[in-house]
Design an enzyme around this catalytic site. Structure first.
Site, mmCIF file in Angstrom:
data_model
loop_
_atom_site.group_PDB
_atom_site.id
_atom_site.type_symbol
_atom_site.label_atom_id
_atom_site.label_comp_id
_atom_site.label_asym_id
_atom_site.label_seq_id
_atom_site.Cartn_x
_atom_site.Cartn_y
_atom_site.Cartn_z
ATOM 1 N NE ARG A 1 -2.512 28.776 9.111
ATOM 2 C CZ ARG A 1 -2.110 28.477 10.596
ATOM 3 N NH1 ARG A 1 -1.551 27.381 10.792
ATOM 4 N NH2 ARG A 1 -2.907 29.216 11.530
ATOM 5 C CG ASP A 2 -5.356 26.399 11.992
ATOM 6 O OD1 ASP A 2 -4.456 25.586 12.164
ATOM 7 O OD2 ASP A 2 -6.483 26.222 12.924
ATOM 8 C CG ASN B 1 -9.585 25.089 12.981
ATOM 9 O OD1 ASN B 1 -9.078 25.901 13.867
ATOM 10 N ND2 ASN B 1 -8.806 24.696 12.062
ATOM 11 C CB CYS C 1 -3.087 19.942 16.630
ATOM 12 S SG CYS C 1 -1.481 20.453 17.372
ATOM 13 C CG HIS D 1 -8.110 29.345 16.747
ATOM 14 N ND1 HIS D 1 -7.771 29.884 15.458
ATOM 15 C CD2 HIS D 1 -7.803 27.799 16.750
ATOM 16 C CE1 HIS D 1 -7.184 28.718 14.944
ATOM 17 N NE2 HIS D 1 -7.309 27.450 15.575
ATOM 18 C CG HIS E 1 -8.763 23.078 17.336
ATOM 19 N ND1 HIS E 1 -8.241 22.123 16.198
ATOM 20 C CD2 HIS E 1 -8.594 24.272 17.049
ATOM 21 C CE1 HIS E 1 -7.188 23.027 15.650
ATOM 22 N NE2 HIS E 1 -7.689 24.386 16.156
#
Length: 286
Positions: A13-14, A247, A238, A205, A207
C-alpha cells in the site's frame, strides 16, 4: 538485546501507491501472496481513497478479493472517510487505518484541511469501524519535520497521537514522512509522546531519505518501541514531500535487527524474494 520486534509490512500500500507505472492487479496480488508466507502478522495491502487522487490504489477491492489469505495474517486498508470505510468493509479488510498530520502545512497540502478538521473527518470512521468489529490503526505524518512548516513541535505530535488513541486507535504509527529525522530530533518527540502513551501503543514509520532510518529504529528500540513499519525493496515515497525516498526496506530492517540480536520471526529468504518482486515493479517502464 534479546527482544522480539514486529515488522508491519506496508509495501503493497504505502510503498506502491506513488509508483508512476500503473501496476497490474495480479502483480500486486503476487507480491501480497509472497509476503503472506514470510511470517508477517499484519500486511497493509489496500487504500480506499479516491482514485482521482491515488489512481494506483483504484483496484484495492480487487486486490483484497484475489489474494490468498494466510491464517493468522491481518490484511489492512487505509481509509480517509466513511465512504472509504464502507468499501473496505465490503472488500473484507481485516483492519483499517486512518491518518492525520502533526503539522498544519502538510495537513492542508495532503488532506486539504486543517489538523482539527482532519480529526472531525476521521472520528466517525473510527466509530464506524469499531462498530463493524474492525480494529483501527492511526498514522501521524511529519513527526519531526514538515516540508512546508519546518521542524515539528514534539508537543504537537504528542497531542495528535494522544487524540488518536482517545478516539479508539489500538496503535499509533509515528511517521517520518520526508525522511529527515535523526536520533537527536527523534528522541525529544518520543519522550513527549510517551508522556501520554506507553510504547506498547506506538510504532515507528521511517523513510530513508536522509539515510538515517535504521539509526532511528535503533533509537526507537532503546525508547521501548517494538513495532516498525517497513516496505520490501524500499518501496514508497511521498508526492507532497519532494525528494522523499521510500520507506525503510524490510530486508534492511531484518538485517540490522539480527545484528542486534533482535528476533522478528520472519523468513528472510521469502522477504528477499518479495523484495526482488518489488524492485522489478519499480524498474519496468510504463
Amino acid at each position: 538485546m534479546t527482544e522480539r520486534v514486529e515488522i508491519f509490512e506496508v509495501g503493497p500500500r504505502d510503498g506502491l501507491q506513488n509508483e508512476p507505472r500503473p501496476i497490474p492487479t495480479m502483480e500486486k496480488v503476487a507480491l501480497v501472496d509472497c509476503l503472506s508466507g514470510a511470517g508477517f502478522a499484519r500486511i497493509e495491502v489496500a487504500s480506499f481513497v479516491s482514485p482521482k487522487w491515488v489512481p494506483q490504489m483504484a483496484d484495492s477491492a480487487e486486490v483484497l478479493s484475489r489474494i490468498t489469505r494466510a491464517e493468522g495474517v491481518s490484511y489492512a486498508a487505509l481509509v480517509p472517510n466513511l465512504k472509504g470505510l464502507e468499501r473496505a468493509i465490503e472488500a473484507r479488510a481485516d483492519e483499517v487505518a486512518v491518518f492525520v498530520s502533526a503539522s498544519e502545512g502538510f495537513s492542508r497540502a495532503n488532506l486539504n484541511c486543517s489538523v482539527e478538521e482532519s480529526f472531525a473527518r476521521i472520528a466517525p470512521v473510527v466509530t464506524g469501524a469499531r462498530a463493524a468489529g474492525l480494529k483501527v490503526r492511526g498514522y501521524v505524518s511529519c513527526v519531526t519535520d514538515c516540508p512546508f512548516d519546518g521542524p515539528t513541535s514534539p508537543e504537537q505530535v504528542a497531542r495528535v497521537a494522544a487524540r488518536l488513541a482517545d478516539l479508539g486507535c489500538y496503535e499509533v504509527s509515528l511517521g517520518d514522512t520526508i525522511g529527515q529525522a535523526r536520533p537527536e530530533t527523534l528522541r525529544p518527540m518520543l519522550e513527549a509522546v510517551m508522556g501520554d502513551l506507553p510504547p506498547e501503543l506506538l510504532a515507528g514509520h521511517f523513510h530513508d531519505t536522509g539515510g538515517r532510518a535504521l539509526d532511528n529504529i535503533v533509537e526507537s528500540l532503546e525508547a521501548g518501541i517494538r513495532v516498525f513499519d517497513a516496505a520490501v525493496g524500499g518501496l514508497g515515497g511521498c508526492p507532497y514531500a519532494p525528494g522523499a525516498e521510500g520507506n525503510v526496506a524490510t530486508e534492511a530492517v531484518i538485517a540490522r535487527l539480527a545484528e542486534l540480536g533482535v528476533e522478528t520471526g520472519l523468513d528472510a529468504e521469502i522477504v528477499a524474494q518479495a523484495a526482488g518482486m518489488a524492485r522489478d515493479m519499480r524498474s519496468r517502464e510504463e
